[in-house]
Write a protein that holds these residues in place. Structure first.
Motif, PDB file in Angstrom:
ATOM      1  N   ASP A 140      44.526 109.610  58.447  1.00  0.00           N
ATOM      2  CA  ASP A 140      44.495 110.513  56.898  1.00  0.00           C
ATOM      3  C   ASP A 140      44.987 110.307  55.965  1.00  0.00           C
ATOM      4  OD1 ASP A 140      42.122 111.363  58.190  1.00  0.00           O
ATOM      5  OD2 ASP A 140      43.803 112.135  59.688  1.00  0.00           O
ATOM      6  N   LEU A 141      45.957 109.509  56.078  1.00  0.00           N
ATOM      7  CA  LEU A 141      47.364 109.927  55.296  1.00  0.00           C
ATOM      8  C   LEU A 141      48.360 108.472  55.014  1.00  0.00           C
ATOM      9  CD1 LEU A 141      49.292 111.273  52.829  1.00  0.00           C
ATOM     10  CD2 LEU A 141      50.882 112.315  54.689  1.00  0.00           C
ATOM     11  N   LEU A 142      48.607 107.745  54.194  1.00  0.00           N
ATOM     12  CA  LEU A 142      49.231 106.712  53.786  1.00  0.00           C
ATOM     13  C   LEU A 142      50.060 107.067  53.654  1.00  0.00           C
ATOM     14  CD1 LEU A 142      46.473 104.471  53.266  1.00  0.00           C
ATOM     15  CD2 LEU A 142      47.360 104.217  55.689  1.00  0.00           C
ATOM     16  N   LEU A 143      51.386 106.245  54.320  1.00  0.00           N
ATOM     17  CA  LEU A 143      52.917 106.095  53.568  1.00  0.00           C
ATOM     18  C   LEU A 143      53.621 105.448  53.953  1.00  0.00           C
ATOM     19  CD1 LEU A 143      55.013 108.976  52.563  1.00  0.00           C
ATOM     20  CD2 LEU A 143      55.496 109.000  55.437  1.00  0.00           C
ATOM     21  N   SER A 144      54.199 104.799  52.518  1.00  0.00           N
ATOM     22  CA  SER A 144      55.279 103.836  52.608  1.00  0.00           C
ATOM     23  C   SER A 144      56.082 104.279  51.965  1.00  0.00           C
ATOM     24  CB  SER A 144      54.097 102.835  51.871  1.00  0.00           C
ATOM     25  OG  SER A 144      54.680 101.893  51.217  1.00  0.00           O
ATOM     26  N   PRO A 145      57.371 103.280  52.503  1.00  0.00           N
ATOM     27  CA  PRO A 145      58.231 103.253  52.428  1.00  0.00           C
ATOM     28  C   PRO A 145      58.643 102.579  51.336  1.00  0.00           C
ATOM     29  CG  PRO A 145      58.361 102.492  54.752  1.00  0.00           C
ATOM     30  CD  PRO A 145      57.523 103.145  54.196  1.00  0.00           C
ATOM     31  N   ILE A 146      59.866 102.828  50.032  1.00  0.00           N
ATOM     32  CA  ILE A 146      59.352 101.628  48.985  1.00  0.00           C
ATOM     33  C   ILE A 146      61.637 101.991  49.012  1.00  0.00           C
ATOM     34  CG2 ILE A 146      59.069 100.696  46.929  1.00  0.00           C
ATOM     35  CD1 ILE A 146      56.505 103.111  47.432  1.00  0.00           C
ATOM     36  N   PRO A 147      62.087 100.039  49.289  1.00  0.00           N
ATOM     37  CA  PRO A 147      62.985 100.289  48.512  1.00  0.00           C
ATOM     38  C   PRO A 147      63.118  99.791  47.022  1.00  0.00           C
ATOM     39  CG  PRO A 147      62.356  99.010  50.996  1.00  0.00           C
ATOM     40  CD  PRO A 147      61.634  99.545  50.446  1.00  0.00           C
ATOM     41  N   PRO A 148      64.097 100.978  46.716  1.00  0.00           N
ATOM     42  CA  PRO A 148      64.144 100.191  45.155  1.00  0.00           C
ATOM     43  C   PRO A 148      64.810  98.992  44.892  1.00  0.00           C
ATOM     44  CG  PRO A 148      66.261 102.330  45.597  1.00  0.00           C
ATOM     45  CD  PRO A 148      64.879 101.850  46.681  1.00  0.00           C
ATOM     46  N   GLU A 149      64.929  97.913  45.336  1.00  0.00           N
ATOM     47  CA  GLU A 149      64.665  96.475  45.216  1.00  0.00           C
ATOM     48  C   GLU A 149      63.330  95.821  44.769  1.00  0.00           C
ATOM     49  OE1 GLU A 149      64.883  95.283  48.750  1.00  0.00           O
ATOM     50  OE2 GLU A 149      66.697  96.177  49.042  1.00  0.00           O
ATOM     51  N   LEU A 150      63.335  94.979  43.625  1.00  0.00           N
ATOM     52  CA  LEU A 150      62.830  93.937  42.888  1.00  0.00           C
ATOM     53  C   LEU A 150      61.352  93.644  43.483  1.00  0.00           C
ATOM     54  CD1 LEU A 150      61.818  94.056  38.988  1.00  0.00           C
ATOM     55  CD2 LEU A 150      62.908  92.322  39.366  1.00  0.00           C
ATOM     56  N   LEU A 151      61.921  93.076  44.200  1.00  0.00           N
ATOM     57  CA  LEU A 151      60.879  92.625  45.198  1.00  0.00           C
ATOM     58  C   LEU A 151      59.912  93.502  45.963  1.00  0.00           C
ATOM     59  CD1 LEU A 151      62.937  89.032  46.722  1.00  0.00           C
ATOM     60  CD2 LEU A 151      60.911  89.497  44.431  1.00  0.00           C
ATOM     61  N   SER A 152      60.670  94.246  46.866  1.00  0.00           N
ATOM     62  CA  SER A 152      59.899  95.443  47.030  1.00  0.00           C
ATOM     63  C   SER A 152      59.376  96.425  46.662  1.00  0.00           C
ATOM     64  CB  SER A 152      60.926  96.493  48.275  1.00  0.00           C
ATOM     65  OG  SER A 152      61.601  95.461  49.076  1.00  0.00           O
ATOM     66  N   ALA A 153      59.514  96.510  44.687  1.00  0.00           N
ATOM     67  CA  ALA A 153      58.675  97.524  44.666  1.00  0.00           C
ATOM     68  C   ALA A 153      57.156  96.525  43.999  1.00  0.00           C
ATOM     69  CB  ALA A 153      59.805  97.652  43.273  1.00  0.00           C
ATOM     70  N   ARG A 154      57.485  95.052  43.477  1.00  0.00           N
ATOM     71  CA  ARG A 154      56.346  94.212  43.208  1.00  0.00           C
ATOM     72  C   ARG A 154      55.812  94.382  44.673  1.00  0.00           C
ATOM     73  NH1 ARG A 154      59.655  89.747  39.548  1.00  0.00           N
ATOM     74  NH2 ARG A 154      60.179  90.590  37.636  1.00  0.00           N
ATOM     75  N   GLU A 155      55.651  94.270  45.730  1.00  0.00           N
ATOM     76  CA  GLU A 155      55.014  93.795  46.292  1.00  0.00           C
ATOM     77  C   GLU A 155      54.654  94.956  46.818  1.00  0.00           C
ATOM     78  OE1 GLU A 155      53.157  92.312  49.674  1.00  0.00           O
ATOM     79  OE2 GLU A 155      54.544  91.784  47.946  1.00  0.00           O
ATOM     80  N   PHE A 156      55.192  96.030  46.402  1.00  0.00           N
ATOM     81  CA  PHE A 156      54.368  97.671  47.078  1.00  0.00           C
ATOM     82  C   PHE A 156      53.106  97.348  45.988  1.00  0.00           C
ATOM     83  CE2 PHE A 156      53.494 101.912  45.410  1.00  0.00           C
ATOM     84  CZ  PHE A 156      52.934 102.467  46.458  1.00  0.00           C
ATOM     85  N   VAL A 157      53.553  97.432  44.643  1.00  0.00           N
ATOM     86  CA  VAL A 157      52.639  97.731  43.314  1.00  0.00           C
ATOM     87  C   VAL A 157      51.128  96.027  44.061  1.00  0.00           C
ATOM     88  CG1 VAL A 157      51.683  96.745  41.522  1.00  0.00           C
ATOM     89  CG2 VAL A 157      53.817  98.225  41.887  1.00  0.00           C
ATOM     90  N   ARG A 158      51.717  94.876  44.066  1.00  0.00           N
ATOM     91  CA  ARG A 158      50.591  93.685  44.508  1.00  0.00           C
ATOM     92  C   ARG A 158      50.091  94.005  45.986  1.00  0.00           C
ATOM     93  NH1 ARG A 158      50.117  89.391  47.099  1.00  0.00           N
ATOM     94  NH2 ARG A 158      51.733  89.639  48.736  1.00  0.00           N
ATOM     95  N   GLY A 159      51.106  94.105  46.494  1.00  0.00           N
ATOM     96  CA  GLY A 159      50.268  93.658  47.687  1.00  0.00           C
ATOM     97  C   GLY A 159      49.138  94.851  48.487  1.00  0.00           C
ATOM     98  N   THR A 160      50.232  96.239  47.810  1.00  0.00           N
ATOM     99  CA  THR A 160      49.810  97.290  49.380  1.00  0.00           C
ATOM    100  C   THR A 160      48.316  97.696  48.251  1.00  0.00           C
ATOM    101  OG1 THR A 160      51.856  98.101  49.938  1.00  0.00           O
ATOM    102  CG2 THR A 160      50.315  99.621  49.970  1.00  0.00           C
ATOM    103  N   VAL A 161      48.665  97.723  46.943  1.00  0.00           N
ATOM    104  CA  VAL A 161      47.647  97.854  46.070  1.00  0.00           C
ATOM    105  C   VAL A 161      46.650  96.962  46.942  1.00  0.00           C
ATOM    106  CG1 VAL A 161      46.635  98.533  43.973  1.00  0.00           C
ATOM    107  CG2 VAL A 161      48.933  99.489  44.042  1.00  0.00           C
TER     108      VAL A 161
END
Length: 279
Positions: A140-161
């Motif tokens: 019903d809800l997705l929760l994604s932890p995002i370490p504030p590191e450049l690679l993690s942030a980019r992967e969140f945007v690219r991969g998760t989206v």
């Protein structure tokens, strides 16, 4: 019942730690909580000691489509577990090939056997595939932890989206994809971390802004989470008081709960009052 899937297409971002501690906090709040370990590497399955170990686990739930004999009980009151028992990753192939593979978990969790739970937390592997698809479709809800590191942030945007866009047609099979909430995780006090957080929160940095929200609550980098895992205890039990100016683990989980589940603000306030009175 609210099903929450902790998901990210990148491994090592803190999904299991967040799943275990958030679920345990809600159980201590008086909620009935079930954790499902949907990761072939069964870290969540051994995070807390068990007082009752079921004969089966995730494999039996998915293949036999039954809740009988698959729910274990942790030593934390109100917190149950369906453990991962698929070390070779065979569920990956079964879900891929079965007609209802990717939506079976969603429909199973709607059965009466799970109706007594207030929350179901599903931990996932850090890799795109059918098992993660099934866990995401069940939420019903997705929760994604995002370490504030450049690679993690980019992967969140690219991969998760990209994952969300790919799975949106699941709605036609009765499994609409829930909203995604990102939580900044393991934030340190560096300028780089602050800059990345600002970019993540900016509307220009996040496509599909309507379905993705970066939460206000931030989980800082702290050794207390490793210490809690070592002692096999929920982090909020280990760190109740502040260390310096930083919020305690208890305060962070209270803020995260209030932001995601406003209906629990009153129970939290009542329990805080009881602690103040020494009851």
């Amino acid at each position: 019942m609210i099903a929450v899937t902790i998901a990210s297409t990148k491994g090592g971002v803190g999904k299991t730690t967040l799943t275990a501690n958030f679920a345990a906090f809600l159980a201590d709040l008086g909620q009935k909580v079930l954790m499902i370990d949907a990761d072939p590497q069964p870290t969540l399955s051994s995070y807390f000691p068990l007082r009752l170990t079921a004969e089966g686990g995730l494999v039996q739930l998915m293949l036999d489509a039954t809740a009988n004999g698959v729910i274990s009980q942790t030593e934390i009151e109100g917190l149950d577990l369906i453990y991962s028992n698929d070390p070779e990753g065979k569920l990956w192939d079964w879900i891929r090939d079965a007609v209802d593979g990717r939506v079976r978990l969603k429909h199973l969790l709607q059965r009466p056997a799970f109706a007594n739970y207030d929350f179901i937390f599903i931990d996932t592997q850090g890799a795109v595939g059918p098992l993660q698809d099934a866990a995401v479709a069940a939420a019903d809800l997705l929760l994604s932890p995002i370490p504030p590191e450049l690679l993690s942030a980019r992967e969140f945007v690219r991969g998760t989206v990209a994952m969300l866009d790919r799975l949106r047609p699941m709605a036609y099979l009765g499994a609409p994809i829930g909203p995604l909430r990102g939580v900044i995780y393991r934030k340190d006090r560096t300028t780089d971390a602050r800059r990345i957080v600002e970019e993540l929160r900016s509307e220009s940095y996040l496509p599909s802004k309507g379905s993705i929200t970066i939460l206000d609550t931030v989980i800082p980098a702290s050794v207390v989470y490793r210490e809690a895992a070592t002692f096999k205890t929920p982090v909020h039990r280990l760190q109740v008081k502040r260390r310096g100016n930083a919020p305690s683990a208890l305060e962070i989980l209270q803020a995260l709960t209030a932001e995601l589940f406003p209906h629990l603000r009153k129970p939290m306030a009542e329990r805080a009052a009881l602690r103040t009175e020494g009851i």
